[in-house]
Design an enzyme around this catalytic site. Structure first.
Site, PDB file in Angstrom:
ATOM      1  N   ASN A   1      -5.884  12.267   0.191  1.00 49.25           N
ATOM      2  CA  ASN A   1      -4.593  11.264   0.931  1.00 49.25           C
ATOM      3  C   ASN A   1      -5.642  10.583   2.698  1.00 49.25           C
ATOM      4  O   ASN A   1      -6.645  10.601   2.448  1.00 49.25           O
ATOM      5  CB  ASN A   1      -4.009  12.580   1.929  1.00 49.25           C
ATOM      6  CG  ASN A   1      -2.606  11.539   2.890  1.00 49.25           C
ATOM      7  OD1 ASN A   1      -2.746  10.922   2.123  1.00 49.25           O
ATOM      8  ND2 ASN A   1      -2.733  12.063   4.189  1.00 49.25           N
TER       9      ASN A   1
ATOM     10  N   ASP B   1      -2.191  10.402  -2.526  1.00 54.09           N
ATOM     11  CA  ASP B   1      -2.720   9.555  -3.514  1.00 54.09           C
ATOM     12  C   ASP B   1      -3.027  10.636  -4.880  1.00 54.09           C
ATOM     13  O   ASP B   1      -3.346   9.451  -5.476  1.00 54.09           O
ATOM     14  CB  ASP B   1      -4.063   8.935  -2.683  1.00 54.09           C
ATOM     15  CG  ASP B   1      -3.399   8.040  -1.484  1.00 54.09           C
ATOM     16  OD1 ASP B   1      -3.433   8.945  -0.300  1.00 54.09           O
ATOM     17  OD2 ASP B   1      -3.174   7.283  -1.271  1.00 54.09           O
TER      18      ASP B   1
ATOM     19  N   ARG C   1       0.913  -0.938   0.123  1.00 50.82           N
ATOM     20  CA  ARG C   1      -0.082  -0.300   0.072  1.00 50.82           C
ATOM     21  C   ARG C   1       0.679   0.882   0.069  1.00 50.82           C
ATOM     22  O   ARG C   1       2.329   0.653  -0.401  1.00 50.82           O
ATOM     23  CB  ARG C   1      -1.164   0.096   1.480  1.00 50.82           C
ATOM     24  CG  ARG C   1      -0.689  -0.626   2.573  1.00 50.82           C
ATOM     25  CD  ARG C   1       0.536  -0.315   2.733  1.00 50.82           C
ATOM     26  NE  ARG C   1       0.354   1.911   3.257  1.00 50.82           N
ATOM     27  CZ  ARG C   1       1.460   2.085   3.588  1.00 50.82           C
ATOM     28  NH1 ARG C   1       2.560   1.731   3.590  1.00 50.82           N
ATOM     29  NH2 ARG C   1       1.018   4.051   3.447  1.00 50.82           N
ATOM     30  N   GLY C   2       0.184   2.144  -0.113  1.00 52.71           N
ATOM     31  CA  GLY C   2       1.143   3.828  -0.406  1.00 52.71           C
ATOM     32  C   GLY C   2       0.937   3.538  -2.034  1.00 52.71           C
ATOM     33  O   GLY C   2       1.137   3.537  -2.694  1.00 52.71           O
ATOM     34  N   ALA C   3       0.454   5.093  -1.800  1.00 52.08           N
ATOM     35  CA  ALA C   3      -0.015   5.434  -3.464  1.00 52.08           C
ATOM     36  C   ALA C   3       1.642   4.916  -4.659  1.00 52.08           C
ATOM     37  O   ALA C   3       1.541   4.378  -5.232  1.00 52.08           O
ATOM     38  CB  ALA C   3       0.331   6.816  -4.324  1.00 52.08           C
TER      39      ALA C   3
ATOM     40  N   GLN D   1      -1.743   2.362  10.448  1.00 55.33           N
ATOM     41  CA  GLN D   1      -0.719   3.212   9.535  1.00 55.33           C
ATOM     42  C   GLN D   1       0.394   3.443  10.226  1.00 55.33           C
ATOM     43  O   GLN D   1       1.934   3.476   9.692  1.00 55.33           O
ATOM     44  CB  GLN D   1      -0.530   3.316   7.690  1.00 55.33           C
ATOM     45  CG  GLN D   1      -1.968   2.370   7.067  1.00 55.33           C
ATOM     46  CD  GLN D   1      -2.791   3.118   7.134  1.00 55.33           C
ATOM     47  OE1 GLN D   1      -3.303   3.160   8.038  1.00 55.33           O
ATOM     48  NE2 GLN D   1      -3.752   2.304   5.319  1.00 55.33           N
TER      49      GLN D   1
HETATM   50  C1  LIG Z   1       3.400   8.214   0.053  1.00 53.84           C
HETATM   51  S1  LIG Z   1       2.212   7.333   0.702  1.00 53.84           S
HETATM   52  C2  LIG Z   1       0.747   7.588  -0.113  1.00 53.84           C
HETATM   53  C3  LIG Z   1      -0.748   7.813   0.763  1.00 53.84           C
HETATM   54  O1  LIG Z   1      -0.640   6.765   0.461  1.00 53.84           O
HETATM   55  C4  LIG Z   1      -1.380   6.141   1.595  1.00 53.84           C
HETATM   56  O2  LIG Z   1      -3.065   4.985   1.856  1.00 53.84           O
HETATM   57  P1  LIG Z   1      -2.991   3.661   2.322  1.00 53.84           P
HETATM   58  O3  LIG Z   1      -2.157   3.299   2.908  1.00 53.84           O
HETATM   59  O4  LIG Z   1      -4.026   3.462   1.841  1.00 53.84           O
HETATM   60  O5  LIG Z   1      -2.082   3.264   0.546  1.00 53.84           O
HETATM   61  C5  LIG Z   1      -2.035   7.434   2.471  1.00 53.84           C
HETATM   62  O6  LIG Z   1      -2.932   8.069   2.269  1.00 53.84           O
HETATM   63  C6  LIG Z   1      -0.239   7.798   2.535  1.00 53.84           C
HETATM   64  O7  LIG Z   1      -0.682   9.458   2.435  1.00 53.84           O
END
Ligand SMILES: CSC[C@H]1O[C@H](OP(=O)(O)O)[C@H](O)[C@@H]1O
Length: 338
Positions: A236, A226, A53-55, A185
């Site tokens: 985000n 994101d 996960r993470g954009a 997270q």
């Molecule tokens: C650099 S990561 C960007 C963004 O992704 C995360 O979401 P997720 O854990 O649901 O994939 C989070 O919004 C981060 O800020």
């Protein structure tokens, strides 16, 4: 190896030539186990299940998913890309990476080189953004949300990359990390990265953020993104919007850090960004144990949109946009670019 080099030793995504090994982020921080994906469908499922996960990281993983599809059966490439594209809706990095791969047809060597380039560019962008963002800091404490570090990217991180660079430059004395319910997270991943780096980090409940800002302990809120729309509105992790409101109320600066692969100039403003709704079990239980009475309803949007008017700076590898609006965005990004 410089002090900063040590910080991207965590790798969430490993290309092995015939499979993609993903550090299973559902198990961190107490178990470090890899999931091997041998098809685009398996990569898509891993993205959907938040194994990765993470954009930026999901864009990189999806790019390698296209390589796996081309290796196995070029005739299935289009359907593989559709499956990957549908895995999560909010982070535009996923669509951006797939569009880059689609332009290359089915040549495995070319697709492999492109996926590697996407991954390498992300790491380089993070290090450059770290320097650009750290230059805006002037000491004191910072608050971050969710996880934007090596686990969410090709390494080093976006917002966490600025925190790493800022701390190394002596411009940050204390990092506060919000736990980031419901998936945690911040508590599980960001604290793991910061403690491993030896950076002084304090975990707070999401609900303690405004109280912390009121105390004067925080000079900047630094978050990732994101999807950033053409006017600077930013999607985000859920909870970011209320941090921005609290920051403005308390005179705390608000910084968004994201590579250009997160900028979506084809989306006019934040109202048009699709917000992912995830299974309510993520909210109704903790670590697999139900915490809410049976029969209770829940609503689980996992992103929200912060209006550009509440953002003091957007840091990208192309440069810093202070007081973002559609004109400021257009100075760095081509209208309609996606
Ligand atoms: C650099 S990561 C960007 C963004 O992704 C995360 O979401 P997720 O854990 O649901 O994939 C989070 O919004 C981060 O800020």
């Amino acid at each position: 190896m410089s002090d900063l080099d040590r910080h991207d030793t965590i790798r969430a995504v490993h290309w092995r030539g015939d499979r993609l090994s993903l550090l299973d982020q559902r198990l961190l921080p107490f178990e470090e186990r890899f999931v091997d994906c041998r098809s685009a469908a398996e990569v898509a499922q891993a993205i959907k299940d938040l194994v990765v996960r993470g954009a930026p990281a999901i864009g990189i993983a999806a790019a390698w998913g296209v390589v796996l599809a081309a290796q196995q059966d070029a005739a299935t490439l289009d359907s593989a890309v559709r499956t990957l594209r549908a895995s999560r809706p909010t982070a535009v990095n996923l669509m951006w990476a797939l569009d880059r791969m689609l332009g290359l047809g089915s040549d495995v060597a070319a697709l492999t080189a492109e996926a590697q380039a996407i991954q390498d560019e992300d790491l380089a962008a993070n290090r450059h953004m770290g320097e650009l963002g750290a230059a805006l800091l002037a000491g004191g404490g910072v608050l971050t949300h969710c996880n934007t570090g090596s686990l969410a990217t090709a390494g080093f991180g976006t917002a966490l990359g600025v925190i790493r660079s800022g701390y190394a430059a002596g411009k940050i004395s204390q990092v506060y990390a919000g736990e980031t319910r419901p998936w945690l997270q911040g508590a599980r991943l960001t604290m793991f990265e910061l403690v491993r780096d030896g950076i002084p980090a304090t975990l707070i409940a999401d609900s303690a953020a405004a109280h912390l800002m009121r105390s004067g302990a925080v000079q900047w809120v630094i978050v990732g993104a994101d999807r950033i729309a053409a006017n600077g509105d930013t999607a985000n992790k859920i909870g970011t919007y209320q941090l921005a409101i609290s920051a403005r109320h308390h005179g705390v600066k608000f910084m968004v850090v994201a590579p250009s692969s997160t900028v979506d100039m084809a989306t006019a403003d934040g109202a048009a960004i699709e917000i992912e709704l995830r299974d309510t079990t993520e909210l109704l239980s903790m670590a697999g144990k139900r915490t809410v009475v049976e029969g209770a309803q829940a609503w689980n949007p996992v992103f929200d949109v912060t209006p550009a008017s509440l953002i003091d700076a957007i840091v990208t590898e192309r440069g810093v946009i202070e007081h973002p609006d559609r004109h400021a965005m257009a100075r760095l990004f081509t209208p309609g670019q996606h």
